[in-house]
Design a protein around this motif. Structure first.
Motif, PDB file in Angstrom:
ATOM      1  N   THR A  58       5.674   3.047  -1.950  1.00 25.13           N
ATOM      2  CA  THR A  58       4.534   3.226  -1.069  1.00 25.13           C
ATOM      3  C   THR A  58       3.384   2.337  -1.513  1.00 25.13           C
ATOM      4  OG1 THR A  58       3.763   5.113  -2.386  1.00 25.13           O
ATOM      5  CG2 THR A  58       5.131   5.605  -0.465  1.00 25.13           C
ATOM      6  N   TYR A  59       2.544   1.993  -0.570  1.00 20.65           N
ATOM      7  CA  TYR A  59       1.371   1.160  -0.812  1.00 20.65           C
ATOM      8  C   TYR A  59       0.177   1.809  -0.112  1.00 20.65           C
ATOM      9  CZ  TYR A  59       5.124  -2.301  -1.456  1.00 20.65           C
ATOM     10  OH  TYR A  59       6.253  -2.951  -1.840  1.00 20.65           O
ATOM     11  N   TYR A  60      -1.000   1.641  -0.703  1.00 21.79           N
ATOM     12  CA  TYR A  60      -2.217   2.174  -0.111  1.00 21.79           C
ATOM     13  C   TYR A  60      -3.359   1.187  -0.296  1.00 21.79           C
ATOM     14  CZ  TYR A  60       0.290   6.614  -0.303  1.00 21.79           C
ATOM     15  OH  TYR A  60       1.221   7.607  -0.143  1.00 21.79           O
ATOM     16  N   THR A  61      -4.236   1.152   0.677  1.00 16.38           N
ATOM     17  CA  THR A  61      -5.463   0.418   0.463  1.00 16.38           C
ATOM     18  C   THR A  61      -6.331   1.225  -0.497  1.00 16.38           C
ATOM     19  OG1 THR A  61      -7.219  -0.781   1.595  1.00 16.38           O
ATOM     20  CG2 THR A  61      -6.767   1.438   2.378  1.00 16.38           C
ATOM     21  N   ASP A  62      -7.175   0.537  -1.236  1.00 19.52           N
ATOM     22  CA  ASP A  62      -7.916   1.213  -2.314  1.00 19.52           C
ATOM     23  C   ASP A  62      -8.765   2.382  -1.827  1.00 19.52           C
ATOM     24  OD1 ASP A  62      -8.601  -1.765  -4.342  1.00 19.52           O
ATOM     25  OD2 ASP A  62      -6.846  -0.457  -4.205  1.00 19.52           O
ATOM     26  N   SER A  63      -9.343   2.257  -0.645  1.00 13.11           N
ATOM     27  CA  SER A  63     -10.285   3.278  -0.186  1.00 13.11           C
ATOM     28  C   SER A  63      -9.622   4.623   0.127  1.00 13.11           C
ATOM     29  CB  SER A  63     -11.037   2.774   1.042  1.00 13.11           C
ATOM     30  OG  SER A  63     -10.141   2.545   2.112  1.00 13.11           O
ATOM     31  N   VAL A  64      -8.294   4.660   0.247  1.00 13.09           N
ATOM     32  CA  VAL A  64      -7.628   5.922   0.571  1.00 13.09           C
ATOM     33  C   VAL A  64      -6.755   6.432  -0.568  1.00 13.09           C
ATOM     34  CG1 VAL A  64      -7.618   5.234   3.003  1.00 13.09           C
ATOM     35  CG2 VAL A  64      -5.528   4.983   1.647  1.00 13.09           C
ATOM     36  N   LYS A  65      -6.633   5.675  -1.635  1.00 12.68           N
ATOM     37  CA  LYS A  65      -5.800   6.113  -2.755  1.00 12.68           C
ATOM     38  C   LYS A  65      -6.299   7.433  -3.310  1.00 12.68           C
ATOM     39  CE  LYS A  65      -4.166   1.590  -4.333  1.00 12.68           C
ATOM     40  NZ  LYS A  65      -4.263   0.539  -5.372  1.00 12.68           N
ATOM     41  N   GLY A  66      -5.361   8.353  -3.536  1.00 14.31           N
ATOM     42  CA  GLY A  66      -5.716   9.668  -4.035  1.00 14.31           C
ATOM     43  C   GLY A  66      -6.105  10.651  -2.955  1.00 14.31           C
ATOM     44  N   ARG A  67      -6.304  10.167  -1.728  1.00 14.54           N
ATOM     45  CA  ARG A  67      -6.680  11.050  -0.616  1.00 14.54           C
ATOM     46  C   ARG A  67      -5.606  11.104   0.472  1.00 14.54           C
ATOM     47  NH1 ARG A  67     -10.948   9.904   2.541  1.00 14.54           N
ATOM     48  NH2 ARG A  67     -10.774   7.646   2.302  1.00 14.54           N
ATOM     49  N   PHE A  68      -4.950   9.994   0.739  1.00 15.79           N
ATOM     50  CA  PHE A  68      -3.934   9.901   1.792  1.00 15.79           C
ATOM     51  C   PHE A  68      -2.556   9.778   1.164  1.00 15.79           C
ATOM     52  CE2 PHE A  68      -6.688   7.756   5.350  1.00 15.79           C
ATOM     53  CZ  PHE A  68      -7.643   8.750   5.189  1.00 15.79           C
ATOM     54  N   THR A  69      -1.560  10.331   1.868  1.00 22.26           N
ATOM     55  CA  THR A  69      -0.171  10.215   1.432  1.00 22.26           C
ATOM     56  C   THR A  69       0.710   9.877   2.617  1.00 22.26           C
ATOM     57  OG1 THR A  69      -0.522  11.895  -0.289  1.00 22.26           O
ATOM     58  CG2 THR A  69       1.757  11.380   0.303  1.00 22.26           C
ATOM     59  N   ILE A  70       1.468   8.810   2.477  1.00 28.23           N
ATOM     60  CA  ILE A  70       2.430   8.433   3.510  1.00 28.23           C
ATOM     61  C   ILE A  70       3.806   8.935   3.106  1.00 28.23           C
ATOM     62  CG2 ILE A  70       2.872   6.148   2.502  1.00 28.23           C
ATOM     63  CD1 ILE A  70       3.172   5.075   5.375  1.00 28.23           C
ATOM     64  N   SER A  71       4.556   9.422   4.087  1.00 34.94           N
ATOM     65  CA  SER A  71       5.905   9.903   3.814  1.00 34.94           C
ATOM     66  C   SER A  71       6.752   9.702   5.067  1.00 34.94           C
ATOM     67  CB  SER A  71       5.897  11.377   3.408  1.00 34.94           C
ATOM     68  OG  SER A  71       5.379  12.185   4.442  1.00 34.94           O
ATOM     69  N   ARG A  72       8.058   9.874   4.915  1.00 38.05           N
ATOM     70  CA  ARG A  72       8.947   9.722   6.062  1.00 38.05           C
ATOM     71  C   ARG A  72      10.045  10.759   6.010  1.00 38.05           C
ATOM     72  NH1 ARG A  72      10.869   3.887   6.139  1.00 38.05           N
ATOM     73  NH2 ARG A  72      12.291   4.625   7.783  1.00 38.05           N
ATOM     74  N   ASP A  73      10.518  11.128   7.194  1.00 41.15           N
ATOM     75  CA  ASP A  73      11.647  12.040   7.335  1.00 41.15           C
ATOM     76  C   ASP A  73      12.632  11.345   8.266  1.00 41.15           C
ATOM     77  OD1 ASP A  73      13.477  14.014   7.940  1.00 41.15           O
ATOM     78  OD2 ASP A  73      12.007  15.599   8.039  1.00 41.15           O
ATOM     79  N   ASP A  74      13.633  10.718   7.697  1.00 39.09           N
ATOM     80  CA  ASP A  74      14.572   9.946   8.515  1.00 39.09           C
ATOM     81  C   ASP A  74      15.408  10.844   9.427  1.00 39.09           C
ATOM     82  OD1 ASP A  74      15.292   7.294   6.068  1.00 39.09           O
ATOM     83  OD2 ASP A  74      13.589   7.667   7.396  1.00 39.09           O
ATOM     84  N   ALA A  75      15.598  12.086   9.047  1.00 38.26           N
ATOM     85  CA  ALA A  75      16.349  13.007   9.908  1.00 38.26           C
ATOM     86  C   ALA A  75      15.598  13.289  11.199  1.00 38.26           C
ATOM     87  CB  ALA A  75      16.630  14.305   9.170  1.00 38.26           C
ATOM     88  N   LYS A  76      14.275  13.173  11.133  1.00 36.92           N
ATOM     89  CA  LYS A  76      13.434  13.418  12.309  1.00 36.92           C
ATOM     90  C   LYS A  76      12.886  12.129  12.908  1.00 36.92           C
ATOM     91  CE  LYS A  76      11.950  18.023  10.836  1.00 36.92           C
ATOM     92  NZ  LYS A  76      10.792  18.907  10.534  1.00 36.92           N
TER      93      LYS A  76
END
Length: 123
Positions: A58-76
């Motif tokens: 995963t990658y994040y821009t600095d301003s959202v690190k620690g606040r935002f989380t990206i994830s995926r559910d391939d089954a959905k």
């Protein structure tokens, strides 16, 4: 090809949370690297977060690190953006993007885009 539809946007007070969803239709979702971008009024679209097709990177821009989380559910066939501790400066239209070209993912030049979902954070 893949079609993307975002949902989950809305109005929230500063400090609150939202979870955005991006539902993908089409073939072989699990082959696509995915990302979130945002565009605030009068500003250029900016990268927010990305996740590899394996889900392992995963990658994040600095301003959202620690606040935002990206994830995926391939089954959905869905990618998520969990946004916590929201700030007024997070107000923007949030877009989901996808590509199965690894180089385009690395340079953040995605081929497929959703229509966007509005996030408004009040102070």
């Amino acid at each position: 090809q893949v079609q993307l539809v975002e949902s989950g946007g809305g109005l929230v007070q500063a400090g609150g949370s939202l979870r955005l969803s991006c539902a993908a239709s089409g073939r072989s979702f699990n082959r696509y690297d995915m990302a979130w971008f945002r565009q605030a009024p009068g500003k250029e679209r900016e990268f927010v977060a990305a996740i590899s097709w394996t889900g392992g990177i995963t990658y994040y821009t600095d301003s959202v690190k620690g606040r935002f989380t990206i994830s995926r559910d391939d089954a959905k066939n869905t990618v998520y953006l969990q946004m916590n501790s929201l700030r007024p400066e997070d107000t923007a239209v949030y877009y989901c993007a996808a590509d199965d070209d690894r180089y385009r993912h690395l340079v953040r030049k995605y081929s497929y885009w959703g229509q966007g979902t509005q996030v408004t954070v009040s102070s």
